[in-house]
Design an enzyme around this catalytic site. Sequence first.
Site, PDB file in Angstrom:
ATOM      1  N   ALA A 103       0.634  -1.202   0.104  1.00 46.18           N
ATOM      2  CA  ALA A 103       0.222   0.159   0.093  1.00 46.18           C
ATOM      3  C   ALA A 103       0.958   1.076  -0.254  1.00 46.18           C
ATOM      4  O   ALA A 103       0.495   2.532  -0.885  1.00 46.18           O
ATOM      5  CB  ALA A 103      -1.096   0.170   1.123  1.00 46.18           C
ATOM      6  N   TYR A 144       3.786   1.451  -1.332  1.00 47.69           N
ATOM      7  CA  TYR A 144       4.204   1.784  -2.819  1.00 47.69           C
ATOM      8  C   TYR A 144       3.523   2.081  -3.687  1.00 47.69           C
ATOM      9  O   TYR A 144       3.646   3.327  -4.057  1.00 47.69           O
ATOM     10  CB  TYR A 144       4.861   0.078  -2.931  1.00 47.69           C
ATOM     11  CG  TYR A 144       5.665  -0.096  -3.966  1.00 47.69           C
ATOM     12  CD1 TYR A 144       6.519   0.306  -4.821  1.00 47.69           C
ATOM     13  CD2 TYR A 144       4.128  -0.013  -5.871  1.00 47.69           C
ATOM     14  CE1 TYR A 144       6.823  -0.106  -5.862  1.00 47.69           C
ATOM     15  CE2 TYR A 144       5.367   0.026  -6.997  1.00 47.69           C
ATOM     16  CZ  TYR A 144       6.562  -0.489  -7.329  1.00 47.69           C
ATOM     17  OH  TYR A 144       6.727  -0.065  -8.207  1.00 47.69           O
ATOM     18  N   LYS A 183      23.728 -21.311 -16.456  1.00 54.98           N
ATOM     19  CA  LYS A 183      23.454 -20.825 -17.563  1.00 54.98           C
ATOM     20  C   LYS A 183      21.958 -20.607 -18.870  1.00 54.98           C
ATOM     21  O   LYS A 183      20.975 -21.090 -18.300  1.00 54.98           O
ATOM     22  CB  LYS A 183      24.179 -22.121 -19.315  1.00 54.98           C
ATOM     23  CG  LYS A 183      23.423 -21.603 -20.198  1.00 54.98           C
ATOM     24  CD  LYS A 183      24.155 -22.506 -21.278  1.00 54.98           C
ATOM     25  CE  LYS A 183      24.259 -21.880 -23.193  1.00 54.98           C
ATOM     26  NZ  LYS A 183      22.386 -21.977 -23.200  1.00 54.98           N
TER      27      LYS A 183
HETATM   28  S1  IVH Z   1      27.975 -16.248 -22.905  1.00 53.96           S
HETATM   29  C1  IVH Z   1      30.518 -13.881 -25.424  1.00 53.96           C
HETATM   30  N1  IVH Z   1      26.787 -16.177 -20.155  1.00 53.96           N
HETATM   31  O1  IVH Z   1      23.305 -18.593 -24.415  1.00 53.96           O
HETATM   32  C2  IVH Z   1      29.360 -14.838 -25.101  1.00 53.96           C
HETATM   33  N2  IVH Z   1      25.589 -16.998 -21.655  1.00 53.96           N
HETATM   34  O2  IVH Z   1      24.887 -19.770 -26.747  1.00 53.96           O
HETATM   35  C3  IVH Z   1      27.813 -14.628 -24.867  1.00 53.96           C
HETATM   36  N3  IVH Z   1      23.236 -17.771 -21.879  1.00 53.96           N
HETATM   37  O3  IVH Z   1      22.921 -16.423 -26.256  1.00 53.96           O
HETATM   38  C4  IVH Z   1      26.927 -15.859 -23.646  1.00 53.96           C
HETATM   39  N4  IVH Z   1      23.376 -17.715 -19.305  1.00 53.96           N
HETATM   40  O4  IVH Z   1      22.007 -16.370 -23.937  1.00 53.96           O
HETATM   41  C5  IVH Z   1      26.750 -16.628 -21.286  1.00 53.96           C
HETATM   42  N5  IVH Z   1      25.852 -17.194 -18.240  1.00 53.96           N
HETATM   43  C6  IVH Z   1      25.899 -17.187 -19.184  1.00 53.96           C
HETATM   44  C7  IVH Z   1      24.455 -17.899 -19.617  1.00 53.96           C
HETATM   45  C8  IVH Z   1      24.703 -17.077 -21.554  1.00 53.96           C
HETATM   46  C9  IVH Z   1      22.708 -18.451 -21.552  1.00 53.96           C
HETATM   47  C10 IVH Z   1      22.977 -17.767 -23.119  1.00 53.96           C
HETATM   48  C11 IVH Z   1      22.941 -16.742 -24.687  1.00 53.96           C
HETATM   49  C12 IVH Z   1      23.220 -16.906 -25.499  1.00 53.96           C
HETATM   50  C13 IVH Z   1      23.600 -18.381 -25.234  1.00 53.96           C
HETATM   51  C14 IVH Z   1      25.380 -19.285 -25.700  1.00 53.96           C
END
Ligand code: IVH
Length: 674
Positions: free
Chosen positions: A35, A37, A116
């Site tokens: 609220a 906020y 990732k």
């Molecule tokens: S670095 C130059 N770090 O994975 C390096 N990518 O195939 C650029 N991704 O398109 C990527 N988690 O969308 C990096 N911790 C992470 C990541 C990551 C997901 C994805 C990103 C990229 C794909 C690479």
Amino acid sequence: MALLAVKERIAALRSEIERHNYRYYVLDEPVIPDAEYDKLFRELQTLESNHPELLTPDSPTLRVGSAPLKSFAEVAHRTPMLSLNNAFSEEDVRAFDARIREALDIATVEYAVELKFDGLAINLSYRHGQFVQGATRGDGNTGEDVTENLRTVRAIPLRLRDAAGVELIADIEVRGEVLMYTRDFEKLNQQQRAQGEKEFVNPRNAAAGSLRQLDSRVTASRRLSFFAYGIGLCEGVTLPGLHEQQMAFLASWGMPVAVFHRVVSGVEGLLEFYREIGGQRASLPFAIDGVVYKVNSIALQQRLGFIARAPRFAIAHKFPAEEAMTSLLDIDVQVGRTGVLTPVARLAPVFVGGVTVTNATLHNEDEMRRKDVRIGDTVIVRRAGDVIPEVAGVVLERRPVDAREFVMPLVCPVCGSHVTREADEAAWRCTGGLFCPAQRKQALLHFASRRAMNIDGLGDKLVEQLVDAELVSTPADLYKLGMNAITRLARMGEKSALNLLDAIEKSRHTTLARFIFALGIRNVGETTAKDLAQRFGSLDSLLTADTERLQQVRDVGPVVAQSMVDFFAEEHNRNVIEQLRSQGVCWDEHDPEPDKIGVLTGKTFVLTGTLASLAREQAKAVLEALGAKVSGSVSKKTDYVVAGLESGSKLERARELGVAVLDENEFLLLIEGL
Ligand code: IVH
């Protein structure tokens, strides 16, 4: 108010609102009630509508979306957005490390390791510290301008500020991933369902679908999140020389950076991180498809450079895919231990989650209808962690013209008894009870299973034979089996028969916990069985317990307690138990534990998220020693939720229900004070 004063007030409000956004959407630790906020937000909206000339693109009021676009404009990336090479095995990772050591001529490499994220790659451009443009990756050189949509993502700062409100004046491109938390994905699908809209197959599709909306108001209505993982370009401020430090730099200016990252040295450190995250994968609040290893030193990264479209200094170590596409050949119905009829998809074999899958559950009739699964469809199969494979969705574009709907049978496909469905249940159940051979077989298999009575060698095939030959119909019959009866079964030599009798004999001396679990009472799993055995000490004191007493056991709520009372009230079940005892099935007993009285007796706690100073098991032990009950889910009866880092849906539920929430410090203070 004088114009200057208005301007100052607007600036202060924006800064404060964004600080709260950060606390709420990034840290998940709001410091003011909703609220309060809303009040700040409305004040800012009013000032801005009275002074439209003061409205700037970094205003948080613009996060609600604006008029729809006709199409997305193209954006040429100032530095290309590359992809990563993949490693699928330990050898791949060792080869990656060896290439780097060789190229740099050093013995041990220091790596920054991180998650990732399984979302969409995004570039965020900040000019003089203000968010001016956001774009998708596209083909790596040219992406789509999704600025208006990204503005609605509350985790993305519209202006780079540190915790004290100091503004960063720099031109910087932040690379990262837009994704949807699992809980937000589930909520979205619930909504879609309620509105009769198509559901999303997984969080990544939901995130992509939400971000690629021409109407940013639609994006605003979906809860997207963002994590940064790199910097594209930077002018106007000197960046530190290690990747890890650059991430810390971004975090200090309000960028969301996931907590799971660290610096390790050498290939063993990489593999250890992989294993560790692999173990946590299922419990993370968002989807990941692997981990990423990056040479930590930016200078060394530059020396290593790029091959084709990917950096030489980084690699993605992928987890086995949890989803795969295959064709659905047929649908069968299985009858489970409690009579539940489960539609099961027979699939063309497909490798998913590290194993070859040929069957996947469709859960129940409603699920099957909702996903509109038909025989002949191409489907997406998911197998996450140890859970049984399921059909996650249909690829409608590939539906053949002769795809057929499946109709649930009106009688049990095994025993012909009629099937019923209770109003509040999704499942059809066979009413045959232990008259139904399928239920009998499942009950026997469960009884004999490793964690129950542990009768070695009594598997599917044998149970099938014993039941079909009418040698066994209840667990008690197992203990009446003799050599003659068994050797009459097909493929049963004297030696196997002796082994089976031996295994049955060995199982006679067991523990109360195993025995309770083996009975197969609905909703009573292994842990609950152990807790019950511990608390009640003997079968007789358990048999006479009422629902109230049963509920004193941790994780036993009204539903579990009722199913136990119902089970023991059934004459047939009492009979089987008596027969088992008279057949010599036995265990050690002890007196029931006295009702625990501690300072926290009667209080129920739920632990969620990661606590920094102690493991969850320890926290649980401490609470239980003080007499508290520690439960796995938040309800109105919960007294306290202890929320560590990365708390997810439980914290949210607590807030919805108005349950008191303790952070780690408050929790430590509480237990220290007792
Ligand atoms: S670095 C130059 N770090 O994975 C390096 N990518 O195939 C650029 N991704 O398109 C990527 N988690 O969308 C990096 N911790 C992470 C990541 C990551 C997901 C994805 C990103 C990229 C794909 C690479």
